[in-house]
Design a protein around this motif. Structure first.
Motif, PDB file in Angstrom:
ATOM      1  N   ASN A   7       0.834  -1.209   0.000  1.00 36.45           N
ATOM      2  CA  ASN A   7       0.000   0.000   0.000  1.00 36.45           C
ATOM      3  C   ASN A   7       0.869   1.260   0.000  1.00 36.45           C
ATOM      4  N   SER A   8       1.871   1.263   0.880  1.00 39.18           N
ATOM      5  CA  SER A   8       2.752   2.446   0.947  1.00 39.18           C
ATOM      6  C   SER A   8       3.531   2.607  -0.350  1.00 39.18           C
ATOM      7  N   GLU A   9       3.958   1.490  -0.920  1.00 39.81           N
ATOM      8  CA  GLU A   9       4.740   1.556  -2.161  1.00 39.81           C
ATOM      9  C   GLU A   9       3.908   2.184  -3.284  1.00 39.81           C
ATOM     10  N   ILE A  10       2.644   1.746  -3.381  1.00 40.09           N
ATOM     11  CA  ILE A  10       1.824   2.267  -4.485  1.00 40.09           C
ATOM     12  C   ILE A  10       1.397   3.709  -4.201  1.00 40.09           C
ATOM     13  N   ASP A  11       1.041   3.993  -2.948  1.00 46.44           N
ATOM     14  CA  ASP A  11       0.717   5.392  -2.590  1.00 46.44           C
ATOM     15  C   ASP A  11       1.878   6.296  -2.981  1.00 46.44           C
ATOM     16  N   TYR A  12       3.083   5.836  -2.648  1.00 45.37           N
ATOM     17  CA  TYR A  12       4.263   6.647  -2.933  1.00 45.37           C
ATOM     18  C   TYR A  12       4.455   6.803  -4.437  1.00 45.37           C
ATOM     19  N   TYR A  13       4.221   5.726  -5.154  1.00 48.28           N
ATOM     20  CA  TYR A  13       4.393   5.798  -6.604  1.00 48.28           C
ATOM     21  C   TYR A  13       3.456   6.846  -7.218  1.00 48.28           C
ATOM     22  N   ILE A  14       2.194   6.793  -6.819  1.00 49.73           N
ATOM     23  CA  ILE A  14       1.201   7.726  -7.385  1.00 49.73           C
ATOM     24  C   ILE A  14       1.602   9.176  -7.080  1.00 49.73           C
ATOM     25  N   THR A  15       1.928   9.443  -5.824  1.00 46.90           N
ATOM     26  CA  THR A  15       2.211  10.835  -5.461  1.00 46.90           C
ATOM     27  C   THR A  15       3.553  11.288  -6.051  1.00 46.90           C
ATOM     28  N   ASN A  16       4.528  10.397  -6.032  1.00 48.47           N
ATOM     29  CA  ASN A  16       5.835  10.787  -6.567  1.00 48.47           C
ATOM     30  C   ASN A  16       5.764  11.045  -8.077  1.00 48.47           C
ATOM     31  N   SER A  17       4.934  10.274  -8.784  1.00 50.27           N
ATOM     32  CA  SER A  17       4.793  10.499 -10.228  1.00 50.27           C
ATOM     33  C   SER A  17       4.236  11.887 -10.493  1.00 50.27           C
ATOM     34  N   LEU A  18       3.239  12.265  -9.713  1.00 53.36           N
ATOM     35  CA  LEU A  18       2.678  13.604  -9.897  1.00 53.36           C
ATOM     36  C   LEU A  18       3.724  14.668  -9.578  1.00 53.36           C
ATOM     37  N   PHE A  19       4.465  14.427  -8.505  1.00 57.69           N
ATOM     38  CA  PHE A  19       5.470  15.395  -8.050  1.00 57.69           C
ATOM     39  C   PHE A  19       6.550  15.606  -9.121  1.00 57.69           C
ATOM     40  N   ILE A  20       6.953  14.517  -9.760  1.00 56.50           N
ATOM     41  CA  ILE A  20       7.999  14.594 -10.797  1.00 56.50           C
ATOM     42  C   ILE A  20       7.611  15.568 -11.910  1.00 56.50           C
ATOM     43  N   THR A  21       6.299  15.695 -12.142  1.00 63.47           N
ATOM     44  CA  THR A  21       5.855  16.522 -13.275  1.00 63.47           C
ATOM     45  C   THR A  21       5.592  17.980 -12.892  1.00 63.47           C
ATOM     46  N   ILE A  22       5.802  18.325 -11.638  1.00 63.13           N
ATOM     47  CA  ILE A  22       5.646  19.726 -11.235  1.00 63.13           C
ATOM     48  C   ILE A  22       6.725  20.567 -11.932  1.00 63.13           C
ATOM     49  N   THR A  23       6.381  21.788 -12.258  1.00 59.18           N
ATOM     50  CA  THR A  23       7.321  22.692 -12.913  1.00 59.18           C
ATOM     51  C   THR A  23       8.676  22.721 -12.195  1.00 59.18           C
ATOM     52  N   ASN A  24       9.738  22.573 -12.965  1.00 57.66           N
ATOM     53  CA  ASN A  24      11.111  22.683 -12.448  1.00 57.66           C
ATOM     54  C   ASN A  24      11.517  21.584 -11.469  1.00 57.66           C
ATOM     55  N   ALA A  25      10.790  20.465 -11.467  1.00 59.69           N
ATOM     56  CA  ALA A  25      11.188  19.384 -10.555  1.00 59.69           C
ATOM     57  C   ALA A  25      12.135  18.413 -11.251  1.00 59.69           C
ATOM     58  N   ASN A  26      11.804  17.994 -12.460  1.00 62.10           N
ATOM     59  CA  ASN A  26      12.589  16.918 -13.048  1.00 62.10           C
ATOM     60  C   ASN A  26      12.754  17.102 -14.562  1.00 62.10           C
ATOM     61  N   PHE A  27      13.992  17.120 -14.992  1.00 62.94           N
ATOM     62  CA  PHE A  27      14.313  17.306 -16.415  1.00 62.94           C
ATOM     63  C   PHE A  27      14.988  16.056 -16.994  1.00 62.94           C
ATOM     64  N   ASP A  28      14.936  14.949 -16.271  1.00 61.56           N
ATOM     65  CA  ASP A  28      15.752  13.790 -16.620  1.00 61.56           C
ATOM     66  C   ASP A  28      14.923  12.710 -17.323  1.00 61.56           C
ATOM     67  N   ASP A  29      15.035  12.656 -18.657  1.00 60.05           N
ATOM     68  CA  ASP A  29      14.226  11.716 -19.449  1.00 60.05           C
ATOM     69  C   ASP A  29      14.430  10.268 -19.010  1.00 60.05           C
ATOM     70  N   GLU A  30      15.676   9.937 -18.728  1.00 56.28           N
ATOM     71  CA  GLU A  30      15.951   8.543 -18.393  1.00 56.28           C
ATOM     72  C   GLU A  30      15.231   8.146 -17.105  1.00 56.28           C
ATOM     73  N   MET A  31      15.314   9.037 -16.138  1.00 61.45           N
ATOM     74  CA  MET A  31      14.674   8.756 -14.851  1.00 61.45           C
ATOM     75  C   MET A  31      13.143   8.658 -15.018  1.00 61.45           C
ATOM     76  N   ILE A  32      12.586   9.575 -15.810  1.00 59.03           N
ATOM     77  CA  ILE A  32      11.126   9.579 -15.968  1.00 59.03           C
ATOM     78  C   ILE A  32      10.678   8.323 -16.724  1.00 59.03           C
ATOM     79  N   SER A  33      11.465   7.923 -17.739  1.00 54.23           N
ATOM     80  CA  SER A  33      11.050   6.735 -18.495  1.00 54.23           C
ATOM     81  C   SER A  33      11.120   5.487 -17.609  1.00 54.23           C
ATOM     82  N   LYS A  34      12.099   5.444 -16.717  1.00 56.07           N
ATOM     83  CA  LYS A  34      12.159   4.300 -15.792  1.00 56.07           C
ATOM     84  C   LYS A  34      10.930   4.274 -14.888  1.00 56.07           C
ATOM     85  N   GLU A  35      10.490   5.454 -14.489  1.00 57.23           N
ATOM     86  CA  GLU A  35       9.299   5.532 -13.634  1.00 57.23           C
ATOM     87  C   GLU A  35       8.062   5.025 -14.381  1.00 57.23           C
ATOM     88  N   ILE A  36       8.000   5.310 -15.680  1.00 56.97           N
ATOM     89  CA  ILE A  36       6.849   4.827 -16.466  1.00 56.97           C
ATOM     90  C   ILE A  36       6.857   3.291 -16.474  1.00 56.97           C
TER      91      ILE A  36
END
Ligand code: FSO
Ligand code: SF4
Length: 550
Positions: free
Chosen positions: A60-89
């Motif tokens: 439960n904690s793992e998935i909760d974290y995944y959902i919120t962290n995915s949203l957080f990654i897309t906030i303006t100026n948070a993450n510019f790293d394609d490789e990291m984002i594609s791994k998250e997908i």
């Protein structure tokens, strides 16, 4: 790419070639697909009750974290790293399978959007992802008003997710908040929900915005004590230093622990300034001061800081080619930048050893200013001064409060806020939170009978404190409506955390908010009209005009 989520969006319409923030089209596309992946998981997961989720707490904690962290990654100026984002997908697709198995195990069916593409699509390479992203972005919703509301909700959820993640990092979880995030994410794909339903959901997002800020407030104060009046040095010392930026107090406390006795000082940047206000953080003698200003000045300020920099959250500005601080910047949590190093966990703790070793080889920071700024006026501290404040209001010494919370940004038009603050009558007090304060927190606006004229509650999430203060004043003055208080709201926004703060204030019934320096591009004409009709939201004009009209 198409992105219009922040205040600096191209032409106040949308970034479609490259982001004004420096986001490349591929990065933008991958971020869209990451959100879509989280939506797919949500379609499945919203069928699980809290009890069934909690049968496997770790998952439960793992998935909760995944959902919120995915949203957080897309906030303006948070993450510019394609490789990291594609791994998250890709990780998201694995999580999607895990939730499918959970549903099977519980014999549960999917209530909404069964067989939706978001629950079935697959991608393997970054090329696949880019191609897929082009079919599911913001513009895939054709109706302008539906699109506008879907995006307002999504941006509010991004801010909510960021605040939730900070709470979780300090050990404060509340799965009900993630359950709401999932419900709302699914609703942004659900064509059966019409405009009225989406307006309702927007306001409900504000309710959960209040909840998440309350949760983070209890996490921060529970761990580090209540913020108290504090003078913060803005000059420098002679030791090498580490500059830490962003909002995550769980990171700064670990950095302070690990740097203690090493001869390396710790300085805060931008939104980390309020760390100085907490008893359990200010007790560290080597927490040396706050270096510089708001996020957007980092390209100059990191040059003169000389030592390493740690980003715990946004706002990252891509460096100029040949920047002297290249090779010295570290990211952690949802943040990322190609080529920059990461601070990861080791044995359940963030491992700052590489940052500290690097700091030891660097010169001490170059002084760029001297003096002190004062802050720490979160709810508990202001309540302790309540008698003084109430007397000042009753005697007329304080005639009006101006809430000037929110964000700072690069646009020249934001000089308005410096001028507005400087020209406010002397019998007024500014209540602030967030990096917006850097527009006027060094102006020396004086005090009223010992009460500083700029009361800084803390980070943007500490706008929650400002709401509590307003509610307290309402109670003391026995008013029926928060809007009867002598408080005006002149709020500066930039990214999506400001969206959740705004929705939270609307949920609390605050009206007549002035939002600037521009009205969000993602508000369609009709959606803006709903906000004007129901909440009398406005924007700013000239300082002169506004000082007269407020
Ligand atoms: Fe500022 Fe950036 Fe706190 Fe934002 S540093 S702009 S609203 O991240 O989050 O106020
Ligand atoms: Fe443009 Fe802002 Fe989106 Fe960056 S975050 S691409 S500047 S709208």
């Amino acid at each position: 790419m198409f992105c219009f989520q922040c205040q600096e969006t191209a032409g106040n319409k949308g970034c479609s070639v490259v982001g004004v923030c420096g986001k490349k089209p591929t990065t933008s596309n991958l971020q869209d697909l990451l959100i879509y992946t989280a939506k797919g998981i949500s379609i499945l997961r919203e069928n699980l009750s809290l009890e069934s989720r909690l049968e496997n707490k770790e998952l439960n904690s793992e998935i909760d974290y995944y959902i919120t962290n995915s949203l957080f990654i897309t906030i303006t100026n948070a993450n510019f790293d394609d490789e990291m984002i594609s791994k998250e997908i890709l990780k998201g697709l694995e999580i999607r399978d895990k939730v499918k198995t959970q549903l099977d195990n519980f014999g549960l069916d999917i209530k909404r959007l069964k067989n939706h593409d978001a629950t079935t699509f697959t991608v393997k390479t970054i090329e696949d992802m880019n191609k897929k992203a082009l079919t599911i972005g913001v513009l895939s919703t054709e109706n302008e008003d539906v699109r506008s509301l879907r995006e307002v909700i999504t941006y509010g959820l991004k801010g909510m997710a960021a605040y939730y993640e900070h709470s979780v990092n300090l050990g404060y979880e509340k799965s009900e908040i993630v359950m709401f995030i999932e419900k709302a994410l699914v609703s942004t794909l659900d064509d059966s929900i019409e405009l009225g339903g989406l307006v309702g959901l927007t306001l409900e997002t504000g309710k959960f915005g209040v909840d998440v800020m309350a949760l983070l407030d209890s996490a921060n104060t529970g761990k580090f004590g209540n913020p108290e009046i504090t003078e913060v040095n803005i000059g420098v010392r002679n030791n090498p230093g580490i500059l830490i930026s962003g909002h995550d107090l769980n990171d700064i406390v670990q950095l302070l622990e690990q740097t203690e006795g090493t001869g390396v000082d710790v300085y805060t940047h931008s939104e980390m300034l309020p760390a100085h206000y907490y008893p359990e953080l200010k007790k560290y003698k080597h927490l040396a001061g706050n270096y510089g200003n708001a996020w957007w000045k980092q390209k100059e300020e990191f040059e003169t800081f000389n030592g390493p920099v740690v980003f715990t959250t946004n706002c990252i500005v891509p460096p100029k080619a040949g920047a002297s601080y290249e090779g010295k910047v570290f990211t952690t949590n949802a943040t990322g930048f190609p080529g920059w190093k990461r601070v990861e966990e080791k044995d359940g703790k963030k491992d700052f050893s590489e940052v500290i070793a690097l700091a030891k080889t660097c010169k001490a920071p170059t002084e760029i200013e001297t003096g002190k700024i004062i802050g720490g006026f979160a709810h508990n501290q202001v309540f302790a001064l309540a008698d003084k404040v109430v007397d000042a209001v009753k005697s007329g010494a304080i005639r009006r409060f101006y809430v000037m919370a929110g964000c700072d940004g690069r646009m020249k038009s934001r000089d308005y806020y410096t001028e507005f603050a400087a020209n406010l009558p002397k019998d007024t007090v500014i209540l602030t939170a967030g990096c917006a304060k850097y527009k006027y927190n060094k102006l020396n606006l004086g005090d009223i009978g010992g009460i500083p004229r700029v009361l800084d509650a803390g980070q943007c999430n500490d706008s929650y404190s400002l709401a509590l203060i307003a509610l307290k004043l309402k109670e003391v003055f026995q008013l029926n409506d928060i809007n009867e208080l002598p408080i005006a709201y002149n709020i500066a926004w930039y990214e999506q955390k400001a969206v959740i703060v705004l929705l939270a204030l609307l949920h609390l019934g605050v009206k007549n908010i002035h939002l600037g320096p521009t009205i969000p591009a993602f508000l369609s004409g009709n959606v803006l009209k709903v906000l004007i009709d129901n909440f009398n939201i406005g924007t700013i004009s000239t300082v002169e005009e506004d000082l007269k009209n407020f």
